[in-house]
Design a protein around this motif. Structure first.
Motif, mmCIF file in Angstrom:
data_model
loop_
_atom_site.group_PDB
_atom_site.id
_atom_site.type_symbol
_atom_site.label_atom_id
_atom_site.label_comp_id
_atom_site.label_asym_id
_atom_site.label_seq_id
_atom_site.Cartn_x
_atom_site.Cartn_y
_atom_site.Cartn_z
ATOM 1 N N PHE A 82 29.596 -33.685 -23.239
ATOM 2 C CA PHE A 82 30.946 -33.178 -23.712
ATOM 3 C C PHE A 82 31.648 -34.512 -24.427
ATOM 4 N N TYR A 83 31.765 -35.645 -24.110
ATOM 5 C CA TYR A 83 32.430 -36.555 -24.899
ATOM 6 C C TYR A 83 31.955 -36.573 -26.366
ATOM 7 N N TYR B 16 26.903 -37.252 -14.427
ATOM 8 C CA TYR B 16 26.763 -38.943 -14.228
ATOM 9 C C TYR B 16 26.967 -39.489 -15.535
ATOM 10 N N GLY B 17 27.663 -40.714 -15.704
ATOM 11 C CA GLY B 17 27.927 -41.164 -16.811
ATOM 12 C C GLY B 17 29.255 -40.871 -17.718
ATOM 13 N N THR B 18 29.854 -39.856 -17.070
ATOM 14 C CA THR B 18 31.145 -39.310 -17.999
ATOM 15 C C THR B 18 32.210 -40.382 -17.798
ATOM 16 N N GLU B 19 32.408 -40.964 -16.628
ATOM 17 C CA GLU B 19 33.332 -41.878 -16.198
ATOM 18 C C GLU B 19 33.375 -43.308 -17.284
ATOM 19 N N ILE B 20 32.166 -43.412 -17.629
ATOM 20 C CA ILE B 20 32.076 -44.584 -18.678
ATOM 21 C C ILE B 20 31.661 -44.148 -20.134
ATOM 22 N N CYS B 21 32.243 -42.912 -20.466
ATOM 23 C CA CYS B 21 32.070 -42.210 -21.757
ATOM 24 C C CYS B 21 30.570 -42.277 -22.174
ATOM 25 N N CYS C 296 19.841 -42.904 -19.950
ATOM 26 C CA CYS C 296 19.842 -43.984 -18.808
ATOM 27 C C CYS C 296 21.411 -44.513 -18.719
ATOM 28 N N PHE C 297 21.831 -44.478 -17.269
ATOM 29 C CA PHE C 297 23.302 -44.835 -17.033
ATOM 30 C C PHE C 297 23.303 -46.432 -17.371
ATOM 31 N N ASP C 298 24.369 -46.690 -17.980
ATOM 32 C CA ASP C 298 24.782 -48.226 -18.495
ATOM 33 C C ASP C 298 25.396 -48.874 -17.606
ATOM 34 N N TRP C 299 24.543 -49.763 -16.811
ATOM 35 C CA TRP C 299 25.187 -50.520 -15.569
ATOM 36 C C TRP C 299 25.609 -51.708 -16.003
ATOM 37 N N TRP D 241 31.889 -50.948 -20.218
ATOM 38 C CA TRP D 241 32.710 -49.836 -19.591
ATOM 39 C C TRP D 241 34.187 -49.933 -20.426
ATOM 40 N N ASP D 242 34.731 -48.939 -20.718
ATOM 41 C CA ASP D 242 36.240 -48.739 -20.646
ATOM 42 C C ASP D 242 36.859 -48.549 -19.297
ATOM 43 N N ARG D 243 37.464 -49.621 -18.890
ATOM 44 C CA ARG D 243 37.962 -49.584 -17.567
ATOM 45 C C ARG D 243 39.441 -48.716 -17.314
#
Length: 554
Positions: A426-427, A455-460, A472-475, A480-482
């Motif tokens: 979606f982003y 998963y990952g929507t919260e870190i765009c 892959c999720f970026d850890w 991240w945009d805090r």
């Protein structure tokens, strides 16, 4: 009055029980008939000819063509008879099983009144109450996080963070999810939907070889049990993916049919044109056109027993909290009716969520699923936030129309989502506009039903269509945009407010903005979204505003 637009159907989405003695009644009318008044004339079924009550109904929802009048009744006698009285320009009409008439004969009402003959408790769809406040997090397991660093990693063929291909393996596993439960809890998640965990040759595991075995790439049964136990200890539910429409061609039963043809005891488990299945000719039914995923004959008693035992096994063995049903609209209605009885007998609040991308009303009448993945909501959000096909009025009409597809208990359990492993991110679709992402999540939270974050929507996280939507999720937290993450946390936390769990909903356009109001007892919450190019009521373009009021309503 446009009488052709009038619609009411008893014991349906237009008349349904929401409690032991509570009933919702709806009447559809033409949108242009704004000057009419509608009254519900009702009474006890066996007294209706002599004694009636009357109460005015009001418009609760409005889509592109129709208005929907709605009234919730508290009954003394659950055997109800009713008709509608309509006033227009000083003239009176009645609407009953005889259609629209200028008079109505109450002494002979038993011939043509509408009725709810009896509210039988076992016929009423009961809301799985935890779904009202559920904030789901969908995890595509191979791409979330690798927790087990001592497992056999010879299958991994990509570096973490590389762009995926259809046959990429990154190494994510159940241990990785267990180790990040604290992260999910802090984010505001209280339910996790996992893509399939069962043994399979693919990275997505939708072609299952063994439904009772956890794929070694992901872990073991003990890992699943630990995940569920620790999640439950943190107030997080676990929902698993049931792939019962099809299986892997490597499943033992299909391999037996490949070898023995019609002589196999499992021949009737599949839908084969000929004595033997031939993968090259693909003379058997499959998922889509994938010869490696033969379709199961879910009308077959043997297949039904096999799948019901699997559903029961994971509830008993791992104490899971629900099933998401893959390609559920291609599976036999008869099977889903048996499935519901089996699952609910084992665990009453085990939720059943179908993957139906379209109007699924025939499956949502109380005898099959609880709800579906609400892709109609997804599409509306894409058309409104990403593509500019809808203005605020059209978006309100679309959302109202979607709500009118189903009963209130179903709407309260819908799995509302902006994207998933089967869609574009979606982003990315909204042009990486973070303000619009937050506005869309605000709508996701305020809309009736459960909210589901991919998963990952919260870190765009970005991504196109499958497999690009499965990155892959970026850890690396420095990426991240805090600020965005904190705003998402605040929005997700709102779902725990009773007004968003039990409140009535009103959706409309107001000053070219989308207006969503929820009311419950003395509380009110209002969401406004401004997608115009100018500031309105202090809300910047692409912004949103949430207002809360407590106390006596004006």
């Amino acid at each position: 009055m446009n009488q052709y637009a009038l619609l009411h159907t008893p014991d349906s989405r237009y008349c349904f029980a929401t409690g032991k003695k509570e009933l919702v009644i709806r009447l559809r009318t033409a949108k242009e008939d704004r000057d009419i008044r509608v009254f519900l004339v009702y009474g006890a079924k066996y007294e209706f000819q002599m004694k009636q009550n009357e109460i005015e109904m009001h418009v609760h929802y409005e889509d592109g063509l129709y208005q929907y009048y709605e009234k919730k009744l508290e009954l003394e006698d659950v055997r109800l008879a009713y008709i509608f009285r309509i006033e227009e320009n000083g003239k009176e009409y009645y609407y009953s099983e005889d259609g629209l008439t200028e008079t109505y004969c109450f002494p002979e009402a038993f011939y043509n009144f509408f009725q709810m003959p009896y509210i039988n408790p076992n016929d009423r769809l009961k809301t799985v109450d935890w779904m009202r406040k559920a904030v789901f997090y969908q995890i595509f397991i191979d791409r979330f996080r690798q927790g087990n660093l001592t497992k056999d990693t010879s299958y991994i063929n990509m570096q973490w963070g590389d762009l995926p291909t259809p046959k990429s393996f990154a190494g994510g596993d159940i241990r990785g999810i267990i180790e990040k439960l604290d992260y999910l809890k802090e984010l505001g998640i209280n339910a996790v939907y996992l893509t399939p965990i069962f043994q399979s040759i693919s990275n997505h595991k939708y072609d299952i070889r063994d439904y009772r075995k956890v794929d070694p790439q992901f872990g073991s049964l003990s890992d699943v049990k630990e995940l569920v136990q620790k999640a439950h200890g943190m107030g997080i539910r676990i929902v698993m993916d049931a792939v019962f429409n099809h299986c892997s061609m490597e499943m033992e039963e299909f391999e037996d049919v490949l070898k023995n043809g019609k002589a196999s005891p499992y021949y009737e488990w599949f839908l084969i044109d000929g004595d033997y299945p031939d993968p090259e000719r693909m003379n058997y039914e499959c998922f889509a056109s994938c010869n490696y995923m033969p379709k199961l004959n879910t009308a077959n008693a043997g297949v039904q027993e096999f799948l019901l035992k699997i559903a029961a096994y994971w509830i008993k063995e791992a104490d899971i909290d629900g099933w998401r049903l893959d390609v559920s609209d291609e599976v036999s209605h008869d099977f889903w009716r048996r499935f519901r009885k089996e699952v609910k007998q084992l665990k009453k609040d085990c939720v059943i969520i179908g993957e139906n991308w379209h109007d699924a009303y025939p499956y949502l009448m109380g005898d099959q699923y609880d709800s579906i993945m609400n892709y109609a909501f997804t599409k509306a959000c894409l058309d409104y936030f990403a593509r500019g096909k809808f203005d605020a009025r059209q978006m309100a009409e679309k959302l109202n129309g979607n709500l009118m597809r189903n009963t209130e208990p179903v709407n309260d359990m819908m799995l509302n989502l902006l994207d998933s492993h089967d869609t574009h991110r979606f982003y990315t679709e909204i042009g990486k506009n973070k303000k619009r992402l937050l506005a869309a999540i605000a709508l996701l939270v305020v809309f009736p039903g459960a909210a589901c974050i991919y998963y990952g929507t919260e870190i765009c996280m970005e991504g196109g269509y499958d497999p690009d939507s499965r990155r892959c999720f970026d850890w690396e937290e420095s990426h991240w945009d805090r600020t965005v993450m904190q705003e998402i946390k605040k929005l997700l936390a709102l779902k725990q407010k009773p007004v968003l769990q039990y409140g009535t909903v009103k959706i409309k356009e107001e000053e070219k903005m989308l207006f969503v109001e929820r009311k419950y007892k003395k509380d009110r919450l209002i969401l406004r979204i401004n997608l115009t190019k100018e500031t309105r009521q202090g809300i910047d373009p692409d912004g949103y505003q949430i207002m809360e009021e407590q106390g006596e309503m004006a």
